[in-house]
Design a protein around this motif. Structure first.
Motif, PDB file in Angstrom:
ATOM      1  N   LEU A 335       0.825  -1.214   0.202  1.00  0.00           N
ATOM      2  CA  LEU A 335       0.025   0.016  -0.110  1.00  0.00           C
ATOM      3  C   LEU A 335       1.001   1.308   0.013  1.00  0.00           C
ATOM      4  CD1 LEU A 335      -2.836  -1.152   2.434  1.00  0.00           C
ATOM      5  CD2 LEU A 335      -2.993  -1.167   0.171  1.00  0.00           C
ATOM      6  N   ASN A 336       1.929   1.145   0.660  1.00  0.00           N
ATOM      7  CA  ASN A 336       2.853   2.170   0.737  1.00  0.00           C
ATOM      8  C   ASN A 336       3.640   2.516  -0.623  1.00  0.00           C
ATOM      9  OD1 ASN A 336       4.254   4.562   2.304  1.00  0.00           O
ATOM     10  ND2 ASN A 336       6.178   3.035   1.602  1.00  0.00           N
ATOM     11  N   GLU A 337       3.920   1.626  -1.492  1.00  0.00           N
ATOM     12  CA  GLU A 337       4.244   1.690  -2.874  1.00  0.00           C
ATOM     13  C   GLU A 337       3.336   2.474  -3.710  1.00  0.00           C
ATOM     14  OE1 GLU A 337       6.864  -2.507  -2.825  1.00  0.00           O
ATOM     15  OE2 GLU A 337       4.989  -2.511  -3.891  1.00  0.00           O
ATOM     16  N   ILE A 338       2.007   2.172  -3.400  1.00  0.00           N
ATOM     17  CA  ILE A 338       0.916   2.694  -4.144  1.00  0.00           C
ATOM     18  C   ILE A 338       0.769   4.431  -3.754  1.00  0.00           C
ATOM     19  CG2 ILE A 338      -1.479   2.711  -5.003  1.00  0.00           C
ATOM     20  CD1 ILE A 338      -1.520  -0.544  -4.238  1.00  0.00           C
ATOM     21  N   LYS A 339       0.677   4.562  -2.507  1.00  0.00           N
ATOM     22  CA  LYS A 339       0.587   5.859  -2.311  1.00  0.00           C
ATOM     23  C   LYS A 339       2.057   6.780  -2.180  1.00  0.00           C
ATOM     24  CE  LYS A 339      -1.763   6.555   1.847  1.00  0.00           C
ATOM     25  NZ  LYS A 339      -2.436   6.502   3.084  1.00  0.00           N
ATOM     26  N   SER A 340       3.240   6.192  -2.113  1.00  0.00           N
ATOM     27  CA  SER A 340       4.375   7.040  -2.000  1.00  0.00           C
ATOM     28  C   SER A 340       5.118   6.887  -3.327  1.00  0.00           C
ATOM     29  CB  SER A 340       5.337   6.540  -1.003  1.00  0.00           C
ATOM     30  OG  SER A 340       4.529   6.681   0.646  1.00  0.00           O
ATOM     31  N   ASP A 341       5.018   5.666  -4.182  1.00  0.00           N
ATOM     32  CA  ASP A 341       5.737   5.450  -5.205  1.00  0.00           C
ATOM     33  C   ASP A 341       5.135   6.076  -6.341  1.00  0.00           C
ATOM     34  OD1 ASP A 341       8.138   4.926  -3.431  1.00  0.00           O
ATOM     35  OD2 ASP A 341       7.500   2.796  -3.718  1.00  0.00           O
ATOM     36  N   LEU A 342       3.880   5.432  -6.597  1.00  0.00           N
ATOM     37  CA  LEU A 342       3.040   5.476  -7.741  1.00  0.00           C
ATOM     38  C   LEU A 342       2.508   7.084  -7.606  1.00  0.00           C
ATOM     39  CD1 LEU A 342       1.483   2.289  -8.632  1.00  0.00           C
ATOM     40  CD2 LEU A 342       3.122   3.525  -9.890  1.00  0.00           C
ATOM     41  N   ARG A 343       1.532   7.261  -6.592  1.00  0.00           N
ATOM     42  CA  ARG A 343       0.815   8.429  -6.533  1.00  0.00           C
ATOM     43  C   ARG A 343       1.775   9.675  -6.370  1.00  0.00           C
ATOM     44  NH1 ARG A 343      -2.355   9.768  -1.207  1.00  0.00           N
ATOM     45  NH2 ARG A 343      -0.242   9.759  -0.502  1.00  0.00           N
TER      46      ARG A 343
END
Length: 410
Positions: A335-343
């Motif tokens: 979830l952190n990859e989606i929130k921080s790295d992608l978004r």
């Protein structure tokens, strides 16, 4: 020599580089047909293009609408199909095309395509014969518009209300790959436990679902158990357990109870189970309990209590179960990859309407899934644990390939 001209609209040839193989055109057409979103007349931005565009928004969440489209139009110059009069559609045209597309086809694509990707030899994917899965939730800030506030709400109220409305996402991931394989979106006032009830269809026999104490309720535990998957869920100190008997590995069998039972009723049920009798399934359930501490991570010696449907200690010993439970943290990493790295850290989903927010969120999940699947394939070929491969490096690789294919300006 005359210039070769590629047939059809230029945007018919939009691709997503290495991602196009994961969401191939035939699958997109099936999704379009099933959701009934096919356009009635020829359009510059047809449905299959816009599905790919929404996924690309997940790759380039901080770019403008026109820039995302520019990066998508790939390889036209080298294919001899460049047209000087073609221009990137305006932000308004792209927004209208997204509205025509709607939420359903992007959600349908996720539900069709997002399946576990770890193979039998993927390192860290299995506990014995069981595929390790986890469930958790988080929220994403969305554009502060009246429509988004009405649909998703803010955290808190009054002067303590969050600055932005938030969409709540509860997801099931495959631990080894960190691939999200099931998700529910909704208002931030809807709790993770409530959303989780809609994710039972993701679980299958042969899986072991890990969950933190916030998900436990007698009813939800039973609902997930009914899927045929095994569970290993942490519980809080307030959950009543009725000791049945100790086991050879230091774990013990116990009953969990439906809420509202008196202490005397719980005692009688535990005694019945101890004596080998049956207890009503709608009143109590037999589970195995593993208690342990992690001194090097918790100096206070907090007791961690995990209940599991795997009642035979020779099948999965207590130590192995306790070790596996901590793979639940892979969910938070995903979830952190989606929130921080992608978004992008601290960024806001910029879609102005609730349907487009949800559409964009499904696009983010699809982009993350495709990158994670790519990394697992690479790890398996090299004999690595997927954890050893950097998500950020994978994301940069995908972005670079898409950009290399689409270095075109109108």
């Amino acid at each position: 020599m005359p210039q070769a001209v590629l047939s059809g609209r230029l945007t018919d040839h939009i691709g997503l580089g290495v991602l196009s193989a994961r969401f191939h055109r035939d699958l997109l057409e099936e999704v379009i047909n099933r959701t009934g979103c096919r356009e009635k007349r020829s359009r510059r931005l047809p449905a299959h293009v816009m599905i790919r565009y929404v996924i690309a928004m997940g790759l380039y969440a901080q770019e403008s609408a026109e820039e995302v489209m520019r990066r998508l139009v790939g390889s036209l110059r080298t294919m001899g199909s460049w047209s000087d009069d073609w221009q990137v559609p305006t932000a308004s045209a792209i927004s209208q095309a997204r509205q025509r597309l709607g939420v359903a086809p992007v959600k349908e694509l996720f539900e069709r395509a997002a399946v576990p990707v770890a193979g039998s030899g993927t390192k860290g994917a299995w506990l014995g014969r069981r595929r390790l899965m986890a469930i958790d939730g988080t929220s994403f800030d969305v554009a502060d518009t009246p429509a988004n506030v009405a649909r998703f709400g803010r955290m808190g109220s009054g002067p303590k209300a969050s600055a932005y409305p938030k969409v709540q996402v509860t997801a099931v991931i495959e631990c080894a790959s960190r691939a999200v394989v099931g998700a529910v979106l909704g208002p931030c006032s809807t709790g993770e436990r409530t959303q989780a009830a809609d994710l039972t269809g993701v679980l299958k026999p042969g899986m072991l679902l890990l969950a933190d104490s916030g998900f436990y309720s007698f009813e939800l535990f039973n609902r997930f158990t009914a899927t045929g998957a095994d569970l290993a869920w942490r519980i809080g100190a307030s959950v009543s357990l009725g000791l049945v008997r100790w086991l050879s590995d230091g774990s013990y069998l116990a009953l969990i109870y439906r809420p509202g039972l008196s202490a005397e009723r719980r005692r009688r049920l535990a005694q019945t189970a101890t004596d080998g009798g049956e207890v009503p399934a709608d009143t109590a359930r037999l589970v195995r309990v593993v208690d342990y501490t992690v001194p090097d991570r918790n100096l206070d010696g907090e007791l961690i209590t995990v209940i599991t449907t795997i009642t035979d200690p020779t099948d999965v010993p207590a130590m192995d179960l306790a070790t596996a439970y901590h793979d639940r943290w892979e969910e938070e990493s995903a979830l952190n990859e989606i929130k921080s790295d992608l978004r992008g850290r601290g960024e806001v989903l910029r879609s102005k309407t609730p349907d487009l927010v949800e559409q964009q969120m499904w696009g983010l999940l699809l982009a993350h899934y495709a990158i994670r699947a790519l990394l697992v394939n690479a790890a398996d070929e090299a004999g690595y644990d997927p954890d050893r491969l950097s998500f950020i490096r994978g994301l940069r690789l995908v972005r670079r390939q898409v950009t290399d294919q689409a270095a075109i300006f109108p």
